[in-house]
Design a protein around this motif. Structure first.
Motif, mmCIF file in Angstrom:
data_model
loop_
_atom_site.group_PDB
_atom_site.id
_atom_site.type_symbol
_atom_site.label_atom_id
_atom_site.label_comp_id
_atom_site.label_asym_id
_atom_site.label_seq_id
_atom_site.Cartn_x
_atom_site.Cartn_y
_atom_site.Cartn_z
ATOM 1 N N HIS A 216 0.750 -1.187 0.020
ATOM 2 C CA HIS A 216 -0.003 0.005 -0.013
ATOM 3 C C HIS A 216 0.858 1.330 0.067
ATOM 4 C CE1 HIS A 216 -3.319 -2.610 1.111
ATOM 5 N NE2 HIS A 216 -2.809 -3.226 1.833
ATOM 6 N N GLU A 217 0.482 2.228 -0.850
ATOM 7 C CA GLU A 217 1.229 3.364 -0.960
ATOM 8 C C GLU A 217 0.326 4.676 -0.595
ATOM 9 O OE1 GLU A 217 4.152 5.763 -3.915
ATOM 10 O OE2 GLU A 217 3.888 3.490 -4.206
ATOM 11 N N GLU A 218 0.806 5.244 0.580
ATOM 12 C CA GLU A 218 -0.136 6.268 0.897
ATOM 13 C C GLU A 218 0.535 7.713 1.541
ATOM 14 O OE1 GLU A 218 -2.837 5.377 3.972
ATOM 15 O OE2 GLU A 218 -3.549 3.276 2.862
ATOM 16 N N SER A 219 0.240 8.668 1.086
ATOM 17 C CA SER A 219 1.142 9.868 1.636
ATOM 18 C C SER A 219 2.557 9.784 1.873
ATOM 19 C CB SER A 219 0.355 10.524 3.081
ATOM 20 O OG SER A 219 -0.798 10.214 3.066
ATOM 21 N N GLY A 220 3.071 9.460 0.543
ATOM 22 C CA GLY A 220 4.566 9.220 0.588
ATOM 23 C C GLY A 220 5.251 7.974 1.502
ATOM 24 N N TYR A 221 4.208 7.047 1.977
ATOM 25 C CA TYR A 221 4.847 5.954 2.752
ATOM 26 C C TYR A 221 4.384 4.639 2.182
ATOM 27 C CZ TYR A 221 5.351 8.737 6.934
ATOM 28 O OH TYR A 221 5.869 9.913 7.874
ATOM 29 N N VAL A 222 5.382 3.837 1.941
ATOM 30 C CA VAL A 222 4.975 2.557 1.453
ATOM 31 C C VAL A 222 5.237 1.547 2.365
ATOM 32 C CG1 VAL A 222 5.718 0.626 0.029
ATOM 33 C CG2 VAL A 222 6.166 3.211 -0.639
ATOM 34 N N VAL A 223 3.845 0.625 2.660
ATOM 35 C CA VAL A 223 3.657 -0.429 3.536
ATOM 36 C C VAL A 223 3.528 -1.603 2.672
ATOM 37 C CG1 VAL A 223 2.328 -1.382 5.359
ATOM 38 C CG2 VAL A 223 2.414 1.143 5.154
ATOM 39 N N ARG A 224 4.551 -2.596 3.046
ATOM 40 C CA ARG A 224 4.593 -3.938 2.237
ATOM 41 C C ARG A 224 4.408 -5.000 3.561
ATOM 42 N NH1 ARG A 224 9.063 -1.789 -0.798
ATOM 43 N NH2 ARG A 224 8.187 -1.196 -2.964
ATOM 44 N N GLU A 225 3.387 -5.929 3.423
ATOM 45 C CA GLU A 225 3.163 -7.012 4.404
ATOM 46 C C GLU A 225 3.372 -8.350 3.670
ATOM 47 O OE1 GLU A 225 -0.489 -6.508 6.427
ATOM 48 O OE2 GLU A 225 0.048 -4.514 7.048
#
Length: 153
Positions: free
Chosen positions: A94-103
């Motif tokens: 997921h990419e939101e507000s300049g952050y990338v979250v990978r699970e």
């Protein structure tokens, strides 16, 4: 010589882990593939339903394997035991507000059931549709269940 690491053993920590492992899998609602929160590799147990069909004289075992394809699943018959096993790997990003979250989730699963004596491996049929695996095998007939008396000569 003294150790540089201060080690404190708490026996209740191990008891807590044992109780959590035992009761988490039995009483908490979970998805079809359940896992414990321990740090060691886990073997997941998919949920299973058994249905007996009197008309066709068969038993159908249904396994919930959401998100898996038939290539990810292995079905084996050995010594009158049916084993359904496999591995899964899931990655979400997921990419939101300049952050990338990978699970990432990965693991193995296995479920074994006893087949009736006399079931041949070629009599076991399997079908997978929408993450639900159905394995059908013949049930023993009344004649096959009867005890045969052997005379002594």
């Amino acid at each position: 010589m003294s150790s540089l690491i201060n080690f404190h053993y708490d026996p209740f920590t191990e008891f807590d882990r044992l109780f959590n492992d035992a009761f988490t899998t039995r009483f908490l609602p979970s998805s079809a593939l359940t896992e414990s929160n321990s740090e060691r590799p886990t073997v997941l147990r998919p949920r299973m339903n058994l249905h007996e069909n009197e008309e066709t004289n068969t038993v159908t075992a249904t396994f919930e394997l959401p998100g898996l394809k038939s290539e990810d699943v292995s079905i084996e018959v050995h010594q009158n035991r049916l084993t359904v096993s496999g591995e899964f790997s899931k990655t979400e990003s997921h990419e939101e507000s300049g952050y990338v979250v990978r699970e990432r989730r990965q693991g193995r699963f296995q479920r074994t059931i006893q087949l009736p004596i006399g079931v041949k491996p070629e009599d076991v049929k399997a079908n997978m549709e929408n993450g639900v695996l159905s394995v059908t095998f013949p049930k023993l007939t009344q004649e096959q269940q009867q005890t045969h008396r052997v005379t002594i000569s």
